[in-house]
Each structure stands twice: as C-alpha cells, then as structure tokens.
Design an enzyme around this catalytic site. Structure first.
Site, PDB file in Angstrom:
ATOM      1  N   GLU A   1       8.234  46.077  45.233  1.00  0.00           N
ATOM      2  CA  GLU A   1       7.336  44.910  45.104  1.00  0.00           C
ATOM      3  C   GLU A   1       6.701  44.476  46.424  1.00  0.00           C
ATOM      4  O   GLU A   1       6.516  43.276  46.663  1.00  0.00           O
ATOM      5  CB  GLU A   1       8.042  43.727  44.424  1.00  0.00           C
ATOM      6  CG  GLU A   1       8.234  43.961  42.928  1.00  0.00           C
ATOM      7  CD  GLU A   1       8.120  42.686  42.088  1.00  0.00           C
ATOM      8  OE1 GLU A   1       7.447  41.741  42.500  1.00  0.00           O
ATOM      9  OE2 GLU A   1       8.699  42.676  40.983  1.00  0.00           O
TER      10      GLU A   1
ATOM     11  N   HIS B   1      15.012  38.324  44.162  1.00  0.00           N
ATOM     12  CA  HIS B   1      16.131  39.257  43.964  1.00  0.00           C
ATOM     13  C   HIS B   1      17.064  39.168  45.173  1.00  0.00           C
ATOM     14  O   HIS B   1      16.659  38.721  46.245  1.00  0.00           O
ATOM     15  CB  HIS B   1      15.618  40.698  43.859  1.00  0.00           C
ATOM     16  CG  HIS B   1      14.962  41.017  42.554  1.00  0.00           C
ATOM     17  ND1 HIS B   1      15.442  41.946  41.679  1.00  0.00           N
ATOM     18  CD2 HIS B   1      13.840  40.518  41.978  1.00  0.00           C
ATOM     19  CE1 HIS B   1      14.651  42.014  40.618  1.00  0.00           C
ATOM     20  NE2 HIS B   1      13.660  41.164  40.780  1.00  0.00           N
TER      21      HIS B   1
END
Lengths: 423, 423
Positions: B49, B272
C-alpha cells in the site's frame, strides 16, 4: 542418469488459423490436422489459434489414444488460442498472460480480447526435465507503421523473463509458437539473446520445406498475396527454439515445414506452415573450458539489443503518457460541455439540440475515461518492463566492465554482483 | 558451503496505508517509517500500500545509505502498491499480476484499478539463494457476504503456483504481505498446504506484540472499531511465511509486532501493525528419514483443501457465466429499445421523449457490453485456475492411492506419474 543417455523428441507446431465463422474450411482443416497428428505420432504437438474450445475438445477426443495428455490454455475474453497434445504425461502446467496486448478500441484487430499468453508444460522424460513453452505474440498488421511494435517488444521481454524464472531446474527448454516476429526483428533478437535459445532452422543440417524456412508463403491459398508482396519467398514468424543446460546437449536432427499444402491431401492445413522438428538430447559431461560462443562479442550483442529495446520501451512509455494526458484534457472539456448542455436544456431555447447532444457528449466522456485508464495502465506496464530491462542491462554492463565470461542467461541477473540498482 | 553455515535475516513487513488524499497523516507516517527503518537496519523491508510512487522515491532517498537496493512494482492503473528496500544487492526481480482482482464497476472499492500483484526478488546471500515474495491480495469488505471470496481464492492459488514455478532453485523462500485472509480462511490454508510455507507466528518461541499476533487491532486509532467488533483482539491478516529446501534449515528466532502504536513516538505507523521477524538459516545435511510432518494426514489435508477450493472456483465459474449471459440478454433488449426509440424519433409524436431516452439506452447498452466482456474474462480466469487445481488434485489423489510419502510442494506436480490429465 546413464552417461550414454540419449532421447529423441519429435515436435509439431502450427498456428491453426481457427477463427470461428471467419477462417475458411476450419472444420475440414481441423479434421485433417487430427489425422496428420495421429498418423505421425509426435511427442508433443503445440498449437496456436485454436480459438474455439470445441475444436480443442474434438481434437482431444480424436487424439486421445496417441496423445493421452492435453491442455487448453484459457485467458482473456476469447482465450489464448494455445493448446497442447502430448504423448507423455504432463507433470505441471501454468501460463502467463502478457500485460500488454494491443488496444481494446482496435476491435477489428481483436488481439486485446484474446489474452495472448505463454503456456508452460513440465514433462519428465526418462529422468530429464523438459520445460516446453508455447506462445503467440501480438500480430503485425502494418510493417511500415507498426503501432503494436512496443507491445510486441514488451511481450518478447516478458516471455524471456517468464522462461528465465520458471526454467531454473529444467534440463531442456523448448519454445514453439507464432512470435509474429521476423528473425532479425528487435523482439526476436531480444528473446534469443536473453534466453540463449537456439533457432532450429539455423541449427539443423537437415532442413526440408519452404524457401528460407518461411512459415507464411505465397503458395498457400489462404495467405493474402498483397500482404506478402514485399517478401517473394514469404516470411518466417513461427519458430522452434531450444536449449539444454549444463549436463545435456541438444541438437536438431531434422526440420521440416509444410510448403503451402497439406503433406498428404494437397490443400493447406492453415494459413501458416507447420513446423516438424526432430530433436536429439544427449548426456554431456560438464565442460570447464570456456565456450567460444559466449565471448565478449556475444556480451556486447546482448547489451546492444537491450539498449535498443530500452529505447523502444521508453518511447512507448512517453507515448502512453501522452495519450493519458490527452484523454485527461478531453474528460475536462467533456465535463464542461455537459454542464453547458444542462444549462441550455434548462433554459429552453435550443432545448432539443441540447438534449440531442447529450448522448455523444456522455459517450465522449466515457470513451475518454476508458482511454485514460487504458493508457495509464499501458504506461505502468511499459515502465515495469523498462525497469526490469534496465536492471539486466546494468548487470550486463557490470559483467562487461569486469570482463567476466558469462552466458546470456546468466546476464538475466543470476551472477553475483554488488551494484545497487534503481528501477 | 561450509557445514557450520549460519545466516541471520531481519525482516520487516508493513501495509503502509498510503492512499494519497485519503489516508490520514500519510506524510508524517511515511517519514516516521523511514526513521524506524534507518534505525533498525533490517536486511529486507517489504511494504504494501505504498500507492504513491513519490512516497517510494522519498523513502528511497532517505534509506539509500542503509538500504542501497530498492524496487517499486508497477502494475494496473494505480500500481500494485508493493515495494521493497534491501540491505543486500537484488540479483533479479519480476512480478505476477493476478488475473482476477475484483470488478471495475466497484469503483468505491478500487481494488480492480490497483493491479494487485506478487513481486519476487532473488537475493544471493553468502552463496544462499533467497527468493523473497511480497504480495497484497484483494481486500475483504464484508465477511458475512463476501463477493470477492472466489477472486481471493483464485489469487491465493495463483500465488502458490507462482511461488512453486519460480522458486525451484531457491534455498530459502520467504513470503511477506497482507493476504487479507484470516489464518483459517480457505485461501490461507490453500496457500500453506500447497507451498509448504510455515507461519512465523506459529513457529517462533519468542513472540512479543499484539494479542494472538493480530495485525489489525482495536487499539489502533486508524482502524474502524465497527468493523473489528466481532473480533475483540483484532484480526491477523498480515504474514511472514517461510520455508527452506533440502540442505537448509530455517527457524524464526523472534517475531515482534507493533501494538497499535509506533514503537517510539506513540502514534501508529499505519492502520495495520508492522511485523518484524528474525529468521535463522542453517546448513542441514540432507535427511533420508521420512519427515513425520509429511505423512498421510498432511496429504489428506491437502486433498481436502484442494477439493474445497475447487468447489469455490466452480461456483465462481457458474456465477461469472450467469452474469455474462444476463448481460447478453440486456444487450439484446437494449438494441431492441434503441431501434424502437429511433422509430419513435423519426415518426414525430413523442420525439423529445425518445431523444431524451437515447442517452440512458446507449449507456445501458455500453454498460452491458462491458459487463459481458468482463464476466467472460472472469469465467475464463476462474476456469483456468480450476483446471490447474484439478490437475494438482488428481496428482495428489494418485499419490494417496499409491501411499507415497510426498511433500506438499511436490504434489504441485513434481513427482513422476503416469496418469493423463484433462484440464
């Protein structure tokens, strides 16, 4: 493996020209192809342009006794057109669909819808690991102004990379297919120099077939004579390429092509000519003496072709970005036009005209949006190939500077080195 | 290689949540990530990402002294979001873009535009060949009604296949990334059973971090608390997986995760949690005694998960075909409607209404055309995965029938066999 190990492999390759409704005498030709394959009993028959899965299933039924293993490679909207029939069990198979394969708005060419790919089969033959690849690259519709050149170069690069990364434990690598590349075209040279694959036509001492090994010949009644005008003997775009790795030696005993006719009944099997090769694999003790074919000349040939391909890809990236930017401007203008039409429709006056112009405006907007997305993706795909190629080029230059004796395949990054890279 | 060979590898993995304009405090988080990586000096930092290439370039500049090698994997319209920073030279790299990755009309989810992929790096470390893979699978937006389940299973299968075919000469295989799969999800089990990869979280004896190794935890201020409601400790969807092949032994000495905070400044690096693993590779003499972990129980577990995945893919094929057929009917109706509108417009009367309806009709027609093409391609992609899976399932059953002791990876087709297959 015994020191006197020897294996004979009979290989068949044909672009079958099997487009439903469009290709002439398709059913009859497929039937005769099945008869020929049954009669000749090759080890491996690799076919391209079997666009209809029904054709594959019919062939499969017919060939089951002689070729118990078969696989049809599915991809894209239509399919890859690739399939294979094997006398020997297929241990593994997989495929790689090329990132770039023409343009969706070139509907009349249709390549984009096919999902052109490379299929891989792994066979174990008397203890030998054979990686057989079958592929079909983007067609060339206009050699003078080839808008697909960059895509074909990117495909040749991806093909070389796929072979390199998936064949590390193979003893013998075989690549058959319709590359849509003439022997001296950039893509063909790139593929051969990067993988170290040998061309059966150049290697064999026993060739029989069409003049200069051509696989599209003017004698073939399905071939457009106008397109072949600049090439009196035809063109050579279908190949049998191979190599053996250390411990094995491979040679092409015989190579045959059809010559515009079915070898038995007289009418051609396809608009392409079939290739039939007999390869011989022998055990060879590991050699410690330097191979005279892998000297500085070969290294600089590799560097030169990598540079040429890099330039082509770089041009392609710039062009893709230009199209994406252009589409971006069209989107902006389209939005302005739509706002204007809404105002006109609301205000009365030229209301009917304004409403009438809605459809083409929305169409232009959506079309430009699709073109934008497509060319952004194209730019990313070409940048990826350019970065990979640049890395290999950097390593090849390092090897040249160090004066290393290295094989072409090793220059795809296998040798140890210290340089940091940017991609 | 010396018999007492030993290598310590420090690995970092993080899904960086780096969506331009959308992810909160992106610039600051990226800066702090760079600081952390510089301070800790890992052997390999694998990131997901990182959607903006500018973010990658900024990190690259900052990390250059400590991580001289880096690569950004480009794909799709936006990119794969994957990149890597390495202390050691990268010998080779390539990538595989997943055939299926969501639906283009699910614009609000955006996965389709990203070109989710798996990136491969080959590193040579003291004579050892390390294949490091980094990946990011399709997100799960609704666990109760997961419309992307089949695509994620197909991606897990392609990932397993890619690792299998490209790691044949690797001594150590490492896979890091955001799999968007819980440990017991079908895709995760399929991947582990087919590749034989071990989960660092289960293998290590020294774990410190979030409860149950979760990588999305409620303590993280960027995480949607509502989505994590059914999971009090959070979810574990990011992984460090590894294996060593014959001749080497690998173990996970320590595994750390962040716990909803930056280890130094207190605010999280991403939504995350980061994974930090210390792996130890040692030389191990080839073992001739059968491995107790590869018995009949493991084989039947593999067969069971393959069957489950086959069923899921088969359902997906049927559903994709249904949508293509439905879109085909809509196209037919749309064409009829357009013809009717043309007739009405020409005949006068309700002319204005007819013209007004042109735009939505053409829109519906083009939309249905796009849906048709997309789902045809989806059906082909799923059929391909199903055929590959069926082949491996057939071989696994053969092995079971023969009572062979075979490793899971071998069941991906490497063992010798005689059965012909149909795909």
């Amino acid at each position: 493996m015994k020191p006197n190990f020897s294996l004979r492999l009979r290989i068949f390759n044909l672009n079958c020209w099997g487009i439903p409704y469009l290709s002439k005498h398709r059913g009859d030709r497929m039937k005769r192809l099945g008869d020929l394959l049954n009669m000749e009993s090759f080890d491996l028959a690799l076919l391209e342009e079997v666009w209809s899965e029904q054709d594959f299933q019919r062939l499969r039924q017919k060939l089951l006794p002689a070729y118990p293993a078969a696989h049809y490679f599915r991809s894209g909207v239509i399919g890859s057109g690739l399939c294979v029939f094997s006398k020997h069990p297929i241990q593994e198979f997989t495929q790689h669909v090329y990132t770039l394969n023409g343009y969706p708005y070139m509907i009349h060419h249709g390549d984009w819808f096919c999902g052109k790919a490379v299929g891989l089969l792994v066979l174990h033959l008397s203890g030998l690991v054979l990686n057989a690849y079958v592929t079909h690259l983007h067609a060339e519709y206009n050699r003078q102004k080839d808008v697909y050149l960059t895509h074909r170069v990117a495909q040749a690069w991806e093909l070389a990379q796929f072979i390199h990364h998936t064949s590390k434990k193979a003893d013998v690598v075989l690549l058959c297919g319709d590359l849509n590349l003439h022997p001296k075209d950039l893509g063909c040279r790139l593929l051969k120099e990067c993988t170290g694959l040998h061309d059966a036509y150049h290697e064999t001492r026993d060739f029989k077939g069409s003049e200069e090994g051509c696989t599209m010949v003017p004698e073939n009644c399905y071939v457009s004579q106008r397109e072949l005008e600049p090439f009196p003997f035809g063109i050579r775009i279908d190949y049998v390429l191979y190599k053996a790795v250390s411990g094995f030696y491979i040679s092409c005993k015989t190579l045959r092509t059809t010559t515009g006719h079915d070898p038995h009944s007289g009418t051609p099997l396809s608009d392409h000519e079939a290739l039939m090769a007999t390869l011989c694999v022998r055990h060879s003790p590991p050699q410690h003496t330097p191979d005279p074919t892998q000297g500085p000349a070969e290294r600089s040939r590799l560097i030169s072709v990598l540079k040429e391909a890099w330039t082509e890809l770089d041009l392609g990236v710039a062009q893709a970005r230009w199209w994406a930017t252009f589409a971006g401007y069209v989107i902006g203008l389209g939005l302005l036009l739509l706002a204007l039409l809404c105002a006109l429709a609301a205000g009365g006056g030229v209301r009917e005209v304004a409403i009438l112009l809605w459809t083409p405006s929305v169409g232009v907007l959506l079309g430009a949006g699709a073109v934008y997305l497509f060319h952004m993706q194209e730019a990313k795909g070409l940048s990826r190939a350019r970065a990979e190629l640049q890395h290999v080029l950097g390593r090849a230059r390092e090897a040249q500077d160090l004066g290393l004796e290295s094989q072409p395949a090793l220059l795809l990054g296998q040798q140890e080195g210290d340089g940091a890279e940017e991609q």
